[in-house]
Design a protein around this motif. Sequence first.
Motif, PDB file in Angstrom:
ATOM      1  N   PRO A  64       2.999 -49.619  16.212  1.00  0.00           N
ATOM      2  CA  PRO A  64       3.958 -50.727  16.197  1.00  0.00           C
ATOM      3  C   PRO A  64       5.140 -50.600  17.164  1.00  0.00           C
ATOM      4  N   VAL A 232      -6.122 -54.784  17.196  1.00  0.00           N
ATOM      5  CA  VAL A 232      -5.013 -54.337  16.344  1.00  0.00           C
ATOM      6  C   VAL A 232      -4.337 -53.102  16.933  1.00  0.00           C
ATOM      7  N   GLY A 257      -2.161 -56.906  15.461  1.00  0.00           N
ATOM      8  CA  GLY A 257      -1.224 -56.395  14.460  1.00  0.00           C
ATOM      9  C   GLY A 257      -0.275 -55.430  15.128  1.00  0.00           C
ATOM     10  N   LYS A 258       0.239 -54.502  14.395  1.00  0.00           N
ATOM     11  CA  LYS A 258       1.054 -53.396  14.901  1.00  0.00           C
ATOM     12  C   LYS A 258       2.191 -53.845  15.821  1.00  0.00           C
ATOM     13  N   VAL A 259       1.909 -54.034  17.110  1.00  0.00           N
ATOM     14  CA  VAL A 259       2.977 -54.301  18.076  1.00  0.00           C
ATOM     15  C   VAL A 259       3.602 -55.689  17.970  1.00  0.00           C
ATOM     16  N   LEU A 260       2.963 -56.625  17.280  1.00  0.00           N
ATOM     17  CA  LEU A 260       3.354 -58.040  17.395  1.00  0.00           C
ATOM     18  C   LEU A 260       4.846 -58.264  17.192  1.00  0.00           C
TER      19      LEU A 260
END
Lengths: 422, 422
Positions: A64, A232, A257-260
């Motif tokens: 993330p 993701v 996911g994660k970095v969004l």
Amino acid sequence: MWSNAKDRALRDRAAQVIPGGMYGHQSTVLMPEGFPQFFTRSDGTRITDADGNTYIDFMCAYGPNLLGYQHPRVMAAIERQQALSDTSTGPSPLIVDLAEALVGMISHADWAMFCKNGSDATTMALMTARAYRGKRKVLVATGAYHGSLPWSTPRPGGVVAEDRAHLIYYTYNDPQALADAVKQAGDDLAGIFATPFRHDTFHDQTLPDAEYARAARRLADEHDALLVVDDVRAGFRMSRDCSWETIGVRPDLSAWGKVLGNGQPISALLGNDRAREAAANIFVTGSYWFSAVPMAAALETLRIVRETDYLEHMQIIGELFRSALTGQATGYGFTLRHTGPETLPMVLFEEDPDFRLGYAFCAAAMKRGVYLSPYHNMFINAAMTEADIAETLEATGAAFEEIKQNRDTLQPSQVLMALMEA
Amino acid sequence: MWSNAKDRALRDRAAQVIPGGMYGHQSTVLMPEGFPQFFTRSDGTRITDADGNTYIDFMCAYGPNLLGYQHPRVMAAIERQQALSDTSTGPSPLIVDLAEALVGMISHADWAMFCKNGSDATTMALMTARAYRGKRKVLVATGAYHGSLPWSTPRPGGVVAEDRAHLIYYTYNDPQALADAVKQAGDDLAGIFATPFRHDTFHDQTLPDAEYARAARRLADEHDALLVVDDVRAGFRMSRDCSWETIGVRPDLSAWGKVLGNGQPISALLGNDRAREAAANIFVTGSYWFSAVPMAAALETLRIVRETDYLEHMQIIGELFRSALTGQATGYGFTLRHTGPETLPMVLFEEDPDFRLGYAFCAAAMKRGVYLSPYHNMFINAAMTEADIAETLEATGAAFEEIKQNRDTLQPSQVLMALMEA
């Protein structure tokens, strides 16, 4: 002087009130002896553990942290939105802005749906593929991680055979294996899953073969099935678009996911018009899926992705890390396999079948202020500088020296050996 | 003057970039015509839509708003933790504090695991029940909602038969039906799921029968299976403990979500020592499950739950709402069925099989500043005052008057009718 007294005391308390003392991917049960379990600060490129030891963090929260922890522009967006509304009785208008932003950036995408976990997004992809033509079989690469729900969790506990009744496994990057799996699905092929590159735990990473990716696209089309890229883990670390855009192959669905939201809890399923009706026909939801603060963070993160050289900078830093660490290892008599995209490096030692060198190296680097993983791919973030890499190399140089001295006395991790035998 | 021009413009944009225009439980597709989809402010007991209309909100974000939106103590805890660390490479020590706090409050619980969605917690319960003795059959009440993953989503899109291969359905509150289902499971009974009371959409709510609950406990024990209470929706609105503590029945596992962090994204599976080893043997995780800010919010929420009369206050307000609204309806010639715990009221009209009265009533109340649901249970929050109820009654009085006048011309919702025929 590095100490972990507080971490050990916390572990003792955790053992009483958390099954196994910790769970999931952030449990240190598989990490080298002494790795800290608990962290109290995260700032820029650094994390600080419960004992006050600070590390240059090459795990980036397992993904993330794309722009640096506490990124000022993202934090400002969070604070602005927090004063207005977050989890409420309906979404804020930001959900429309965010869907439009992603559709504008991701070439294959005509629409977006937001959720919380990466597993939510991959499971929505699975359901959408099945809803598309009412077919059931889904192809996934052997060993690929698509989340921890029963259909994909890497361990058998609590899973029944039916959870995977309609999954067919193929070998990543092997067009013939893919064609054989499609044949096995017969007239029941719903979808083909692929990670953008092979990033399985404990293994060298492999970049995608364009022939394989094109075969996946062609076979999905021939059988009126949906092609799914699970971005993701790798999203926005290979491209400002879907990661397979780099090899010219567009999926029908992609999971994100994660970095969004640079750490704010948000994931997404993106899709094209072909998959739109199917996606509208699945019922999926969650208590916090419509919360506005993570969407505000995501909008600001996407602005930075579009408007800055964050990606090129990460690539330069990642390439510096790769070349310098590999060269440094050679100087101490070790050969590293540093695989995958430079922004998502996996670092394994040559001639280290039971990972004892890797574990001892990471433990030695950790005690000198650099947090690395001996078995999972790592993550570069855009806040990292050449100075961070120079500081990293001081620690890793000393770590190579230490394991060179100790080489004959190193032992493999007993927990790891037990897992590998199971 | 109420208007929804901006909401309609946002819906037009959303229709382009979100499948079906919106998805999940916060889609207004089933709500009465004109209900706002998008909200820009949430404060205390009120929400404000994209057009600037403000409502007293009886949905409370479908549960999470327990103490009032923007509760000052919870917001202060969020801000303090946000400055330190949120999503990082490991959990903060707060995860231990939070597990200890829950174990101290929830009588049946010896341990806790945290996640994001209610569906995560119920699915972890399902997996833990199966991991416990390697058995497979799980009993769930017909019509009960345990989340939107394929094993429990209420609609068929994207679901295959195998997703529910080992589920056996029984009638809620019926000990004989439960015994029959247990018999059907034979020697393969892994677990029995129950919501704390029957709170199915579109139905009158039913409080739990103590004989049924005791039968569930006894049958689970006799067959060495786990009893699971799904407290995701009702948690902390019936008790400061597991909701079934009010009838003296302790489950092995309980699933929690929604209220835990007063809107911050966190859910949990709690369990007893009997289930500890099984819970340690499932592999479940998520990118944001270890984030510290929601845990800081949860710790503060739990402090308020322990130290204030929030529950007794909500019960008084809920009982006032129930008696006043029911009496008001009578005055206008309507009979209401106001069912369930006073803090989680379901309000349906007698002699309204196609819900046309309920829909028209909620639409009329909405345009006068009160947000109610015609088909889903509602939620009282602890910030509500007698003045809020008085203001609510002004709007509902005018709404009853309006539907009394229009009664002969009311039509049922076409979307609802299409759903009910499907």
